[in-house]
Write an enzyme that holds these catalytic residues in place. Sequence first.
Site, PDB file in Angstrom:
ATOM      1  N   ASP A  70      48.355  32.822  -0.029  1.00  0.00           N
ATOM      2  CA  ASP A  70      48.900  34.171  -0.224  1.00  0.00           C
ATOM      3  C   ASP A  70      50.377  34.023  -0.597  1.00  0.00           C
ATOM      4  O   ASP A  70      51.147  33.422   0.147  1.00  0.00           O
ATOM      5  CB  ASP A  70      48.743  34.996   1.063  1.00  0.00           C
ATOM      6  CG  ASP A  70      48.580  36.496   0.796  1.00  0.00           C
ATOM      7  OD1 ASP A  70      47.678  37.109   1.400  1.00  0.00           O
ATOM      8  OD2 ASP A  70      49.349  37.022  -0.028  1.00  0.00           O
TER       9      ASP A  70
ATOM     10  N   ASP B 272      50.868  39.078  -3.469  1.00  0.00           N
ATOM     11  CA  ASP B 272      51.091  40.313  -2.723  1.00  0.00           C
ATOM     12  C   ASP B 272      51.931  41.296  -3.537  1.00  0.00           C
ATOM     13  O   ASP B 272      52.961  40.933  -4.100  1.00  0.00           O
ATOM     14  CB  ASP B 272      51.814  39.955  -1.416  1.00  0.00           C
ATOM     15  CG  ASP B 272      51.835  41.094  -0.421  1.00  0.00           C
ATOM     16  OD1 ASP B 272      52.936  41.559  -0.076  1.00  0.00           O
ATOM     17  OD2 ASP B 272      50.747  41.534  -0.030  1.00  0.00           O
TER      18      ASP B 272
ATOM     19  N   GLU C 125      47.753  41.550  -6.543  1.00  0.00           N
ATOM     20  CA  GLU C 125      47.473  42.821  -5.850  1.00  0.00           C
ATOM     21  C   GLU C 125      48.272  43.890  -6.590  1.00  0.00           C
ATOM     22  O   GLU C 125      49.506  43.884  -6.560  1.00  0.00           O
ATOM     23  CB  GLU C 125      47.889  42.779  -4.383  1.00  0.00           C
ATOM     24  CG  GLU C 125      47.552  44.070  -3.625  1.00  0.00           C
ATOM     25  CD  GLU C 125      48.304  44.242  -2.316  1.00  0.00           C
ATOM     26  OE1 GLU C 125      47.810  44.962  -1.429  1.00  0.00           O
ATOM     27  OE2 GLU C 125      49.401  43.646  -2.183  1.00  0.00           O
TER      28      GLU C 125
ATOM     29  N   HIS D 200      42.157  43.007   4.432  1.00  0.00           N
ATOM     30  CA  HIS D 200      42.812  43.153   5.745  1.00  0.00           C
ATOM     31  C   HIS D 200      43.606  44.447   5.849  1.00  0.00           C
ATOM     32  O   HIS D 200      44.184  44.744   6.903  1.00  0.00           O
ATOM     33  CB  HIS D 200      43.755  41.964   5.971  1.00  0.00           C
ATOM     34  CG  HIS D 200      44.819  41.900   4.951  1.00  0.00           C
ATOM     35  ND1 HIS D 200      44.558  41.626   3.613  1.00  0.00           N
ATOM     36  CD2 HIS D 200      46.143  42.140   5.024  1.00  0.00           C
ATOM     37  CE1 HIS D 200      45.678  41.685   2.937  1.00  0.00           C
ATOM     38  NE2 HIS D 200      46.665  42.010   3.761  1.00  0.00           N
ATOM     39  N   ASP D 201      43.640  45.247   4.754  1.00  0.00           N
ATOM     40  CA  ASP D 201      44.353  46.537   4.753  1.00  0.00           C
ATOM     41  C   ASP D 201      43.395  47.718   4.724  1.00  0.00           C
ATOM     42  O   ASP D 201      43.844  48.874   4.780  1.00  0.00           O
ATOM     43  CB  ASP D 201      45.237  46.641   3.498  1.00  0.00           C
ATOM     44  CG  ASP D 201      46.375  45.645   3.475  1.00  0.00           C
ATOM     45  OD1 ASP D 201      46.794  45.247   2.369  1.00  0.00           O
ATOM     46  OD2 ASP D 201      46.829  45.257   4.567  1.00  0.00           O
TER      47      ASP D 201
HETATM   48  O1  TEU Z   1      49.729  45.514   0.844  1.00  0.00           O
HETATM   49  C1  TEU Z   1      50.339  46.467   0.042  1.00  0.00           C
HETATM   50  C2  TEU Z   1      50.127  47.877   0.495  1.00  0.00           C
HETATM   51  O2  TEU Z   1      50.697  48.773   0.006  1.00  0.00           O
HETATM   52  C3  TEU Z   1      49.219  48.097   1.616  1.00  0.00           C
HETATM   53  O3  TEU Z   1      49.696  47.313   2.508  1.00  0.00           O
HETATM   54  C4  TEU Z   1      49.292  49.328   2.399  1.00  0.00           C
HETATM   55  O4  TEU Z   1      48.552  49.177   3.554  1.00  0.00           O
HETATM   56  C5  TEU Z   1      48.716  50.455   1.765  1.00  0.00           C
HETATM   57  O5  TEU Z   1      48.920  51.583   2.570  1.00  0.00           O
HETATM   58  C6  TEU Z   1      47.247  50.243   1.668  1.00  0.00           C
HETATM   59  O6  TEU Z   1      46.587  51.343   1.929  1.00  0.00           O
HETATM   60  C7  TEU Z   1      50.250  44.206   0.865  1.00  0.00           C
HETATM   61  C8  TEU Z   1      49.517  43.403   1.927  1.00  0.00           C
HETATM   62  O7  TEU Z   1      48.163  43.341   1.587  1.00  0.00           O
HETATM   63  C9  TEU Z   1      49.749  44.090   3.257  1.00  0.00           C
HETATM   64  O8  TEU Z   1      49.010  43.520   4.296  1.00  0.00           O
HETATM   65  C10 TEU Z   1      51.229  44.038   3.571  1.00  0.00           C
HETATM   66  O9  TEU Z   1      51.461  44.787   4.716  1.00  0.00           O
HETATM   67  C11 TEU Z   1      52.049  44.595   2.419  1.00  0.00           C
HETATM   68  O10 TEU Z   1      51.628  44.173   1.128  1.00  0.00           O
HETATM   69  C12 TEU Z   1      53.472  44.116   2.538  1.00  0.00           C
HETATM   70  O11 TEU Z   1      53.504  42.719   2.361  1.00  0.00           O
END
Ligand code: TEU
Length: 536
Positions: free
Chosen positions: A98, A194, A236, A310-311
């Site tokens: 990542d 990310d 992403e 994971h989100d």
């Molecule tokens: O995620 C980007 C992001 O905008 C999402 O985290 C956020 O949760 C959004 O509300 C989704 O619905 C990435 C990573 O995947 C996340 O885990 C990190 O928290 C974020 O970036 C910051 O690094």
Amino acid sequence: MQEKWWHNAVVYQVYPKSFMDSNGDGIGDLPGITSKLDYLAKLGITAIWLSPVYDSPMDDNGYDIADYQAIAAIFGTMEDMDQLIAEAKKRDIRIIMDLVVNHTSDEHAWFVEACENPDSPERDYYIWRDEPNDLDSIFSGSAWEYDEKSGQYYLHFFSKKQPDLNWENEKLRQKIYEMMNFWIDKGIGGFRMDVIDMIGKIPDEKVVNNGPMLHPYLKEMNQATFGDKELLTVGETWGATPEIAKLYSNPERHELSMVFQFEHSLLDNEPGKEKWDLKPLDVSELKAVLSKWQTELGNEGWNSLFWNNHDLPRIVSRWGNDKEYRVRSAKAFAILLHMMKGTPYIYQGEELGLTNTPVSSIEELDDIESINMYHDRIERGFSVESIMESLNAKGRDNARRPIPWTAEANGGFTTGTPWLALNPNYKEINVEAELQNPDSVFHTYRKLIQLRKDHPIVVWGDYELLETNSNVFAYYRTLGEERWLTVVNLSDSEEEISVDARFNKVLVANTEDEITDLHAYKLSPWQAFVVELSGN
Ligand code: TEU
Ligand code: CA
């Protein structure tokens, strides 16, 4: 498009804190992952996307990195990391790291130096202003934090402990490329990037995603690091459309292999509102969005396919039926996605049909995004009930509960106390039970992965949506003379489909229902199957 290994790969995402604990401290770790590689090899996956394991104060569970070239002590040592890469390689599994370079932790040496010594070169590795504008953080509140010492504000689109990096600084970019080559030299299989579409931001003009320098930076990164090394790179990109996705993933442009697009993941938001403002899914909208992505990239781009990460909340609870039809609807979503064109990603536990874990109080949650949202909405006068309803539907901790390996104490995840409680249903839903039951969700995923390995039509076949009743999602894949039909009923009720075609055999199905003639065929709730059609 020239064939690459990732075109018929199936990627499995591991969230290290919640996968397997090897030393009893209640927190998943690298030796824990290595100890489960045979399980993943049995599933048949060909690459692991490893969420961050780098040194970090864990303000955002590792997405706030303090040292890119050191392993967080809770996850183990660099030797443990090298062993994971080596042991995975023995099983033809590649490790995708990542890459979190839109921001660092505020405890990263660069930021510490930038604050202590405002005249240092590191100062310009970050974004400082005398006055903030009204940009908001994605984790609630302003995106600007005041720094007493220098009397300036620094930008952070995520938590205050995640200051954004200034990609306009060439020296910083070179340092990031050096760090990427450090990992490439270790024999990894690629990078998941990310929020990569934010690195071209222009804060003063409130340009966040898709800034003008984004693609020039990615070309530069490609040339300086993974360009000629057959590595899978997936960005992403919450702001991507099919046209934009081509800019990233058209091989002639030498940027990335593919992107994660999230258009389907916004279909249960009230339009233009936040993910917490819930709206029921309209299956017709899902068909339209996924079919657009299946057809509009053509030969100028490549798709990723996913329901979970994971989100995001667990799909069987989000859009399936996690009660009387948990197994059937979990299989229905697997069959629907894995017969499509693109590289599939399975998020840990999805192959077991894991469900969301509703809670009754904010105290039971750990995720910074959820906790910040709770306090922000309380201040804005929302009722606790409505906030908890939103969190139970969309909160990220739904995805982050430890994996249940057995029905034993704490699901066999740890001999200690899990950092986050498991879903209480682990006694029924766990890896051991899934492996023993030939009709389990696990074995359906294994079968789908094998079909992709054995049949080029799954990788290269053209996609065509069928006109059907709104709750029925059906499509053809065609490669030369060969034609497959996938049919999925995404509802609790009986539905009907009528297809003027005969078929040779059923390749996979999630019910015992006999599939005879497809004319006026009655579909039972959540029924799904794939058939190979006979000569046209
Ligand atoms: O995620 C980007 C992001 O905008 C999402 O985290 C956020 O949760 C959004 O509300 C989704 O619905 C990435 C990573 O995947 C996340 O885990 C990190 O928290 C974020 O970036 C910051 O690094
Ligand atoms: Ca541990």
